[in-house]
Design a protein around this motif. Sequence first.
Motif, short mmCIF file in Angstrom:
data_model
loop_
_atom_site.label_atom_id
_atom_site.label_comp_id
_atom_site.label_asym_id
_atom_site.label_seq_id
_atom_site.Cartn_x
_atom_site.Cartn_y
_atom_site.Cartn_z
N ALA A 241 0.82 -1.21 0.00
CA ALA A 241 0.00 0.00 0.00
C ALA A 241 0.86 1.26 0.00
O ALA A 241 0.53 2.25 -0.67
N ALA A 242 1.97 1.24 0.74
CA ALA A 242 2.85 2.42 0.79
C ALA A 242 3.49 2.68 -0.56
O ALA A 242 3.60 3.83 -1.00
N LEU A 243 3.91 1.62 -1.26
CA LEU A 243 4.50 1.79 -2.58
C LEU A 243 3.48 2.34 -3.56
O LEU A 243 3.77 3.23 -4.36
N SER A 244 2.26 1.86 -3.48
CA SER A 244 1.19 2.35 -4.35
C SER A 244 0.92 3.82 -4.11
O SER A 244 0.79 4.62 -5.06
N ASP A 245 0.87 4.23 -2.85
CA ASP A 245 0.66 5.64 -2.50
C ASP A 245 1.78 6.51 -3.05
O ASP A 245 1.54 7.60 -3.60
N ALA A 246 3.02 6.06 -2.89
CA ALA A 246 4.17 6.85 -3.31
C ALA A 246 4.23 6.99 -4.83
O ALA A 246 4.52 8.07 -5.36
N LEU A 247 3.93 5.93 -5.55
CA LEU A 247 3.94 5.99 -7.02
C LEU A 247 2.84 6.92 -7.52
O LEU A 247 3.04 7.66 -8.49
N ALA A 248 1.68 6.89 -6.87
CA ALA A 248 0.58 7.77 -7.27
C ALA A 248 0.95 9.23 -7.02
O ALA A 248 0.66 10.11 -7.85
N ALA A 249 1.58 9.51 -5.88
CA ALA A 249 1.98 10.88 -5.56
C ALA A 249 3.03 11.39 -6.55
O ALA A 249 2.97 12.54 -7.00
N ALA A 250 3.99 10.55 -6.91
CA ALA A 250 5.02 10.95 -7.87
C ALA A 250 4.42 11.19 -9.25
O ALA A 250 4.81 12.12 -9.96
#
Length: 290
Positions: free
Chosen positions: A271-280
């Motif tokens: 979930a954290a990786l998904s959040d970070a990729l979406a933010a980038a």
Amino acid sequence: MTENADILCIGSVLWDVIGRCDTPMRQGSDMPGRITRLPGGVALNIAMALKRFGLAPALLSAVGRDTEGDELIAACQARGLGTDLIYRSDDLPTDQYMAVEASNGLIAAIADAHSLEAAGDKILRPLGDTPYTGAVALDGNLTVDLLARVARSPLLAQADLRVAPASPGKALRLAPFLETGRGTLYVNLEEAGLLCQTHFDSSDAAARALLARGAARAVVTDGGNPATVAGAQGVVTQTPPAVAVTRVTGAGDTFMAAHIAAERRGLTDDAALSDALAAAALYVSGETKI
């Protein structure tokens, strides 16, 4: 020192001078575009993003006691960032970064962080002699010797240490964190290859290789290609959302900050990786305000 801060951001705090062109460019191109000056530097970019994600960062860096430095400190304070711990030098100028970007990505860049390097361990004096157990975002603009000291320092042995090289040219400065097995390393595919002295075709292979070389944890990105988080809990790989790229400077810092913030909220690796990729993705598309 840190009673009002969720995380310490240690490294470059400077002015970004960015020239942007809406069409493709190549070496030697002379094109119309826009030139902007914004607060920047890896540590500052991460701090600004962390603030947007709801955290309270404090900066440890070096800023000149000149007009540019006064303006930069004021800009940081206006963004709600802690500046009381910044070392203000009377004889070193405020650092700056200059880049040229086009629709086909980053064309060229020069980072002038010589004042930060010259300040040396003065920027770490606010840590004092008491071990710090909170979160730290550290960038590779510090000197090789100082980064090695940080990697081995008992003052940060219990900290949640997150480390980024700042640029491929400074990737090898993170070698002490492989040797000591400390911290989470945030690198792109090229930087991972430099640290491992080889070439990788995927973030998955790069992240696994970093673990094999001693990294406690590795987060490897590859632009619009899949990104990977690898550590003791396993390996997670995801593909970033596809977006039109309007800017690239600061994208990696936004990704790192979003990932830190997500994990501070207790999200899983996936979930954290998904959040970070979406933010980038939102950042490079131009939809996120700086």
